[in-house]
Design a protein around this motif. Structure first.
Motif, PDB file in Angstrom:
ATOM      1  N   ARG A 198       0.846  -1.194   0.051  1.00 16.16           N
ATOM      2  CA  ARG A 198       0.163   0.025  -0.235  1.00 16.16           C
ATOM      3  C   ARG A 198       0.912   1.150  -0.074  1.00 16.16           C
ATOM      4  N   ARG A 200      -0.043   4.456  -0.143  1.00 13.43           N
ATOM      5  CA  ARG A 200      -0.625   5.458   0.408  1.00 13.43           C
ATOM      6  C   ARG A 200      -1.675   5.390   1.342  1.00 13.43           C
ATOM      7  N   ALA A 203      -5.245   3.864   0.545  1.00 12.05           N
ATOM      8  CA  ALA A 203      -5.355   3.547  -0.918  1.00 12.05           C
ATOM      9  C   ALA A 203      -5.404   2.114  -1.166  1.00 12.05           C
ATOM     10  N   GLU A 204      -5.901   1.868  -2.445  1.00  8.82           N
ATOM     11  CA  GLU A 204      -5.928   0.362  -2.770  1.00  8.82           C
ATOM     12  C   GLU A 204      -4.663  -0.334  -2.943  1.00  8.82           C
TER      13      GLU A 204
END
Length: 420
Positions: A198, A200, A203-204
């Motif tokens: 991941r 960020r 995030a995804e």
């Protein structure tokens, strides 16, 4: 003033760092628990720790651990609980170069290569058939923070580097299972693994396929130093960069010298020298390449290629430091600082003792500080470190490869070059 300071810095830390040293054994027998691994660790520390005046304090910590009914050494416990007991008594000494390492960690393999002479009689047994330290991996180190693991180091030129892993990435899984430094890659050399990251917060996840390699620690560090060298143009001037991952590899400084004399950095107008390493080690006069007053020269044979005999960098330098700058790299940073070379980043580790490795009965590795290290005029870096001239904080989680310390060092070099 520069030359006089250089001469003072050239003999700093006479005791070799991260190499073999021997301390006299105190007369008193250490307390015993009956657990062979714990007792051997206590015995080695009692016999070899550099400060004999601290042994009574250490023995008291050992007794508390043995007598505590909740202590893992007071009952049948799994190995990881014994590790906790060893860590607890080592912490009582409040000294650097004290640690206990199991072979499921990258630290174990890197330190085994650094301490290979100290454990030379066991090398072929530990690392068959030739006694060369190696482990399966991708050239990435991740450290725990806030209940997650974030990439703290990506070795230049490694599979992780080539795949685009960035410092600050959160490591979620390897092949669908929780990440473990060694186990996640064991038995997979030459095959790709799926690493979920991941980049960020919130995030995804992203998935990268990365080939696992057989990594030899010290050669991998030499390669990483070489591969880190690069030049970028700012304001019409060429600013070079190189990262000194460790001084413990045989050709660490040779790789830097080659890059400066004949390699990617030879035409740079200024240099950013990154001392944010993994381990210290090395010669105490390594900084001579930048602050020494002997001339550069080559040996020119009748036939064949010229040979670099002495390289000296006379153009501007800015260095980056942080808590990863430890041991020999701290001596390096100190020598640069007293010679007026600006340091950017965060305070160094304050870890300036001489360490040696010992094997315990379960083949775990115990590092013990066996010699003190005091610089000129009774200057001590142990517990103090070297302060940067330009402090710049760095936050690891989700950094996405952004490096404010490196950016600040480049800006400082731009200002130096602009002044002419």
């Amino acid at each position: 003033m520069r030359n006089s300071q250089m001469k003072r810095a050239s003999y700093l830390a006479a005791a070799p760092l991260l190499f073999l040293a021997i301390a006299e054994a105190p007369a008193a027998d250490p307390p015993r628990s009956g657990h062979p691994v714990f007792d051997r660790a206590v015995e080695l520390v009692t016999d070899n720790f550099h400060d004999e005046s601290a042994i009574d304090r250490f023995a008291a910590a050992v007794r508390r651990e043995i007598e505590d009914p909740q202590s893992p050494v007071a009952k049948a416990s799994p190995p990881e609980r014994i590790d906790q007991a060893i860590d607890a008594v080592l912490a009582s000494l409040d000294a650097s170069h004290m640690g206990h390492f199991q072979p499921d960690t990258i630290d174990y393999f890197e330190l085994a290569d650094i301490f290979r002479y100290a454990i030379r009689n066991d090398m072929r047994r530990l690392f068959p058939p030739d006694g060369e330290v190696s482990y399966p991996g991708i050239g990435m180190v991740a450290r725990p923070e806030n209940g997650a693991r974030f990439v703290s180091d990506v070795y230049d030129g490694s599979p992780a580097d080539r795949a685009g892993i960035l410092v600050g990435d959160e490591v979620l899984s390897v092949d669908g299972k929780p990440y473990h430094e060694i186990e996640s890659f064991s038995g997979k050399i030459g095959r790709p693994v799926e690493l979920r990251l991941r980049r960020r917060a919130g995030a995804e996840p992203i998935t990268l396929k990365i080939a696992v390699e057989k990594l030899r620690p010290l050669p991998a560090f030499e390669k990483a130093i070489e591969e880190s060298a690069e030049v970028a143009t700012h304001d019409g001037r060429k600013i070079g960069y190189i990262r000194l991952w460790t001084l413990a590899a045989r050709n660490s400084m040779g790789a830097v010298a080659e890059a400066l004399a004949d390699g990617k950095l030879k035409d740079a107008d200024g240099l950013v020298l990154d001392l944010r390493g993994r381990w210290g080690g090395g010669s105490s006069d390594a900084a001579e390449l930048f602050v020494g007053d002997t001339p550069s020269f080559r040996l020119i044979p009748r036939k064949g290629e010229d040979v670099l005999a002495n390289v000296r960098w006379r153009r501007p330098v800015v260095a980056i430091i942080d808590e990863g700058s430890r041991s020999g790299l701290e001596v390096f940073a100190y020598a640069l600082k007293v010679n007026g070379i600006p340091l950017v980043g965060a305070r160094t580790a304050g870890a300036l003792l001489a360490g040696r490795g010992y094997l315990l009965p379960d083949d775990s590795l115990l590092e013990i500080a066996v010699s003190d290290a005091v610089l000129e005029e009774n200057t001590r870096l142990e517990g103090a470190g070297v302060e940067p001239d330009l402090p710049v904080p760095f936050s690891l989680p989700y950094a996405a490869g952004h490096d404010p310390q490196r950016d600040a060092a480049i800006e400082e070099m731009r200002r130096i070059l602009a002044r002419g």
